[in-house]
Design a protein around this motif. Structure first.
Motif, PDB file in Angstrom:
ATOM      1  N   HIS A  76      37.209  39.282  41.982  1.00  0.00           N
ATOM      2  CA  HIS A  76      36.037  38.783  41.258  1.00  0.00           C
ATOM      3  C   HIS A  76      36.496  38.115  39.975  1.00  0.00           C
ATOM      4  O   HIS A  76      37.413  38.589  39.298  1.00  0.00           O
ATOM      5  CB  HIS A  76      35.084  39.922  40.907  1.00  0.00           C
ATOM      6  CG  HIS A  76      33.951  39.487  40.010  1.00  0.00           C
ATOM      7  ND1 HIS A  76      32.939  38.663  40.448  1.00  0.00           N
ATOM      8  CD2 HIS A  76      33.699  39.741  38.693  1.00  0.00           C
ATOM      9  CE1 HIS A  76      32.095  38.438  39.451  1.00  0.00           C
ATOM     10  NE2 HIS A  76      32.536  39.079  38.378  1.00  0.00           N
ATOM     11  N   ASP A 101      27.098  48.108  33.909  1.00  0.00           N
ATOM     12  CA  ASP A 101      27.245  47.801  35.337  1.00  0.00           C
ATOM     13  C   ASP A 101      28.723  47.620  35.665  1.00  0.00           C
ATOM     14  O   ASP A 101      29.100  46.793  36.496  1.00  0.00           O
ATOM     15  CB  ASP A 101      26.462  46.525  35.684  1.00  0.00           C
ATOM     16  CG  ASP A 101      26.144  46.427  37.170  1.00  0.00           C
ATOM     17  OD1 ASP A 101      25.909  47.485  37.810  1.00  0.00           O
ATOM     18  OD2 ASP A 101      26.140  45.298  37.698  1.00  0.00           O
ATOM     19  N   SER A 159      30.396  40.245  42.146  1.00  0.00           N
ATOM     20  CA  SER A 159      30.127  41.007  40.928  1.00  0.00           C
ATOM     21  C   SER A 159      31.216  42.047  40.721  1.00  0.00           C
ATOM     22  O   SER A 159      32.000  42.355  41.635  1.00  0.00           O
ATOM     23  CB  SER A 159      28.774  41.714  41.026  1.00  0.00           C
ATOM     24  OG  SER A 159      28.806  42.688  42.063  1.00  0.00           O
ATOM     25  N   ARG A 173      34.703  35.338  36.688  1.00  0.00           N
ATOM     26  CA  ARG A 173      33.504  34.663  36.199  1.00  0.00           C
ATOM     27  C   ARG A 173      33.562  33.159  36.421  1.00  0.00           C
ATOM     28  O   ARG A 173      32.533  32.500  36.405  1.00  0.00           O
ATOM     29  CB  ARG A 173      33.318  34.941  34.698  1.00  0.00           C
ATOM     30  CG  ARG A 173      33.024  36.395  34.368  1.00  0.00           C
ATOM     31  CD  ARG A 173      33.002  36.638  32.878  1.00  0.00           C
ATOM     32  NE  ARG A 173      34.319  36.417  32.273  1.00  0.00           N
ATOM     33  CZ  ARG A 173      34.614  36.691  31.009  1.00  0.00           C
ATOM     34  NH1 ARG A 173      33.693  37.194  30.212  1.00  0.00           N
ATOM     35  NH2 ARG A 173      35.815  36.471  30.529  1.00  0.00           N
TER      36      ARG A 173
END
Length: 293
Positions: A30, A79, A50, A32
């Motif tokens: 993962h 999270d 995510s 961004r």
């Protein structure tokens, strides 16, 4: 083989994740950055949309992120990894962060029924590509041994250096030596050129003697040619030298050369070179010498 979540697929993280796939690990990555998982998928890994998705159902989660706030957010955030990783999962932070950040994550991981190692690396982009990184690991010895196959897929020098945070202390020392050496290589090049000596031949001789080093071998030619495509950006090394000086204050020791090199790194950054490779310290020496190009 383990399933590994890999968070942070930048200049260093992308080739490291590739090498884990080559070693047979199931890697789910993962990042961004849009399209940042394409390379991993092409190499045989999987993409996660995510942090949660990259953390669930894994044996280990590796983070390779720019700075302490990024790591604490990804690992400890609302999270984050700790919220979604299975009990017993091993968190391996391979970023360069403050030692206290590593200790904070190790304590939080233990409280959550997980384990954590701080395992920063040295060797730059080329070392990541070649799976020849030097890996300095802090944390419990049993967790280090459990993670050894992962480290062996990424590096050639793998050393357990002590309890949580110790890896980051060793990395700070590494960044101190690297920055100082690059600055001296830059000064040597400027001296050779200004004295009318062929700098290429000069560095060739230096590389065969006591002045020889990995920094000289990997950075010298690019510095001579004024090629500063980032392998390791000034912005990041500037951040790392802040960690060095903070560690020195905590340990109550003086780093007189380190203080000066940190100032020189900051100066070259203020000249607008933060996005370039740290070899651009050469421009700082030229600037001080009135030899701006």
């Amino acid at each position: 083989m383990w399933t590994i979540g890999f968070i942070g697929l930048g200049v260093m993280g992308a080739p490291m994740a590739d090498n884990l796939v080559k070693a047979g690990f199931d890697v789910v990555g993962h990042t961004r950055r849009p399209g940042g998982t394409d390379r991993l998928v092409a190499a045989g890994g999987r993409a996660a949309g995510s942090v949660a998705e990259a953390s669930r159902g894994t044996d280990a989660v590796i983070t390779m992120l720019p700075d302490s706030p990024d790591v604490t957010s990804v690992v400890l955030g609302a999270d984050g990894v700790l919220m979604h990783a299975d009990p017993g999962t091993l968190i391996i932070d391979m970023s360069t962060v403050r030692p206290q950040t590593a200790r904070l994550i190790a304590a939080a991981a233990g409280d959550a029924g997980l384990a954590a190692l701080d395992a920063p690396v040295s060797g730059g982009e080329q070392g990541a590509i070649e799976a020849a990184l030097s890996i300095m690991v802090g944390g419990a010895l049993a967790d280090f041994e459990r993670a050894r196959p992962v480290f062996e897929a990424l590096g050639s020098t793998i050393v357990h250096v002590g309890p949580a945070g110790s890896g980051q202390i060793v990395k700070a020392a590494n960044q101190l030596v690297v920055a100082g050496t690059i600055e001296l290589v830059a000064e040597a090049i400027v001296l050779l050129e200004a004295s009318g000596v062929d700098p290429g031949r000069g560095l060739e001789v230096l590389g065969g003697g006591l002045a020889g080093s990995t920094v000289l071998a990997r950075k010298g030619t690019a510095m001579l040619d004024r090629r500063f495509k980032p392998g390791f950006r000034v912005d990041l090394h500037h951040k790392d030298l802040g960690i060095v000086l903070d560690a020195a204050r905590t340990a109550k020791v003086a780093l007189p050369v380190g203080e000066l090199v940190a100032q020189l790194m900051e100066a070259v950054r203020e000249l607008g070179n933060g996005h370039l490779d740290h070899g651009v310290l050469l421009r700082g020496v030229e600037h001080l010498s009135g030899l701006n190009r």
